[in-house]
Design a protein around this motif. Structure first.
Motif: not given
Ligand code: HEC
Length: 375
Positions: A32-35, A60-62, A69-71, A74-79, A87-96, A106-108
């Motif tokens: 629903a939220a990530c794919a 590449h989660f696969n 090796p990831e913590f 760290d995954y949870k902080a990005s989510i 320090g990653f791209s803002p394209i990865m949105p906040s799910f707070s 669960e998703v992790i």
């Molecule tokens: C709008 C597109 C988008 C959506 C929706 C999205 N992501 Fe991401 N996500 C990204 C991008 C782009 C990056 C890479 C950021 C970078 O490397 O600078 C990323 C990075 C991540 C990372 C960081 C991985 C690392 O190397 O530490 C995690 C974890 C992650 N996403 C999980 C999720 C999960 C779980 C969801 C759904 C709940 C989700 N993302 C939804 C675009 C998205």
């Protein structure tokens, strides 16, 4: 009225997922939220569909070598807080506000299941590095450790350690010591010490599931063995080397206990080629510590530790020398792949000729990014 205001504010701020997602189960949440961005199998969606250029650090989660090796923290902080939290791209949105903390966990767990190959040690077993005790987890990092005599004859020794993961269970290690010691005639002299080349091999690793919370609060253990060849590259007459090659072997066992407490054990032996250059020695190094992080366990990570170190010549009638090292490690940048530690080595017995020392290191885990990335 309040709801309307919040709704308008959220639309205005361009939040893609304005509501709490009422979906449960890691796979369902992922679909629903990530794919849409990360692809159905975790390899990422083609640019034409996703609509953005993938940053080079796009996960590449696969791919097991990238993700295991990831913590989890760290995954949870990005989510929770979006890419910029690490320090990653803002394209990865906040799910707070969209996913609850337990939905994120669960998703992790689901992300972790996308690596289909068994036998990769999981990042949670990568306990904080101690100043002296070596850990069991294989790493790709560079570490500079400096030891300075706090009392007695002035001496500074450094070790530049280069570590690189080789496949699922091995790690290459290259240790280059260099330093400065006091000359008998006064003044200081410096140079290269004895370079060591080793291979670490993981024999066993296991992380228990944690159905009640995040994986970083889970228990587990990892066991490795390492063999190394120490070359006589240092100048023995200047006190910078042993004068002849030697072999070293050790085992490293790390145990994660409840409450983010960890124990590290490293028994080992050093065998010089000829004993007239020096006796065979055995050691036992242990470290006990705990990790603390602010900001709901996802902020800067502090890890106070205490090491107890025993060294002994394997000749009849010698006693074991014991030292303790109180110390702490701290993450320096947002990505947490640049870390530093400092401590004080205190000889407990046989203190003649064994000075108190200040030890510090600087780690760059280059697997997670460049030296200047993620600040
Ligand atoms: C709008 C597109 C988008 C959506 C929706 C999205 N992501 Fe991401 N996500 C990204 C991008 C782009 C990056 C890479 C950021 C970078 O490397 O600078 C990323 C990075 C991540 C990372 C960081 C991985 C690392 O190397 O530490 C995690 C974890 C992650 N996403 C999980 C999720 C999960 C779980 C969801 C759904 C709940 C989700 N993302 C939804 C675009 C998205």
């Amino acid at each position: 009225m309040l709801l309307l205001t919040v709704g308008i504010w959220r639309l205005a701020s361009g939040d893609d997922f304005p509501q709490q997602l009422n979906v449960h189960g890691g796979e369902a949440i992922y679909k629903a939220a990530c794919a849409a961005c990360h692809g159905t199998t975790g390899e990422g969606t083609p640019k034409a569909l996703a609509g953005f250029d993938k940053p080079t650090s796009f996960p590449h989660f696969n791919k097991c070598d990238e993700t295991t090796p990831e913590f989890t923290r760290d995954y949870k902080a990005s989510i929770r807080d979006g890419g910029p939290a690490r320090g990653f791209s803002p394209i990865m949105p906040s799910f707070s506000g969209v996913l609850s903390s337990s939905q994120m966990d669960e998703v992790i767990v689901y992300l972790r299941s996308l690596c289909k190959e068994k036998g990769w040690p999981l990042g949670e077993l990568n306990v904080p590095r101690a100043l002296v005790t070596e850990k069991a987890f294989p790493e790709s990092e560079t570490v500079l450790t400096t030891t300075v005599n706090a009392k007695g004859a002035p001496a500074v020794s450094n070790e530049l350690d280069y570590e690189r993961i080789l496949g699922k269970r091995d790690q290459l290690e290259l240790a280059v010591p260099f330093g400065w010691v006091q000359k008998e005639t006064g003044g200081m002299t410096g140079g290269l010490g004895d370079i060591a080349i080793g291979d670490k091999h993981v024999l066993y690793s296991h992380l228990n599931d944690n159905p009640d919370g995040p994986l970083y609060e889970s228990t587990g253990s990892i066991l490795s063995v390492q063999g190394e060849v120490v070359l006589a590259t240092g100048d023995q007459r200047r006190g910078l080397g042993a004068g002849e090659p030697s072999l070293g072997f050790f085992a490293a066992y790390d145990q994660l206990l409840p409450g983010q407490v960890f124990i590290q054990l490293q028994p080992g032996i050093d065998i010089p080629r000829h004993t007239e250059f020096g006796p065979r020695t055995a050691y036992l190094r242990t470290a006990v510590g705990r990790s603390f992080a602010g900001d709901g366990e996802l902020g800067r990570l502090w890890s106070p530790m205490l090491e107890v170190i025993g060294n002994r010549d394997l000749t009849p009638g010698t006693k074991t020398d014991w030292d303790i090292v109180p110390e702490f490690q701290v993450t320096l940048n947002r990505r947490q792949h640049i870390r530093a530690a400092a401590g004080y080595r205190l000889p407990l017995n046989d203190t003649a000729g064994r000075p108190k020392q200040v030890i510090a290191y600087f780690i760059w885990d280059w697997f997670d990014g460049g030296l200047f990335e993620g600040w």
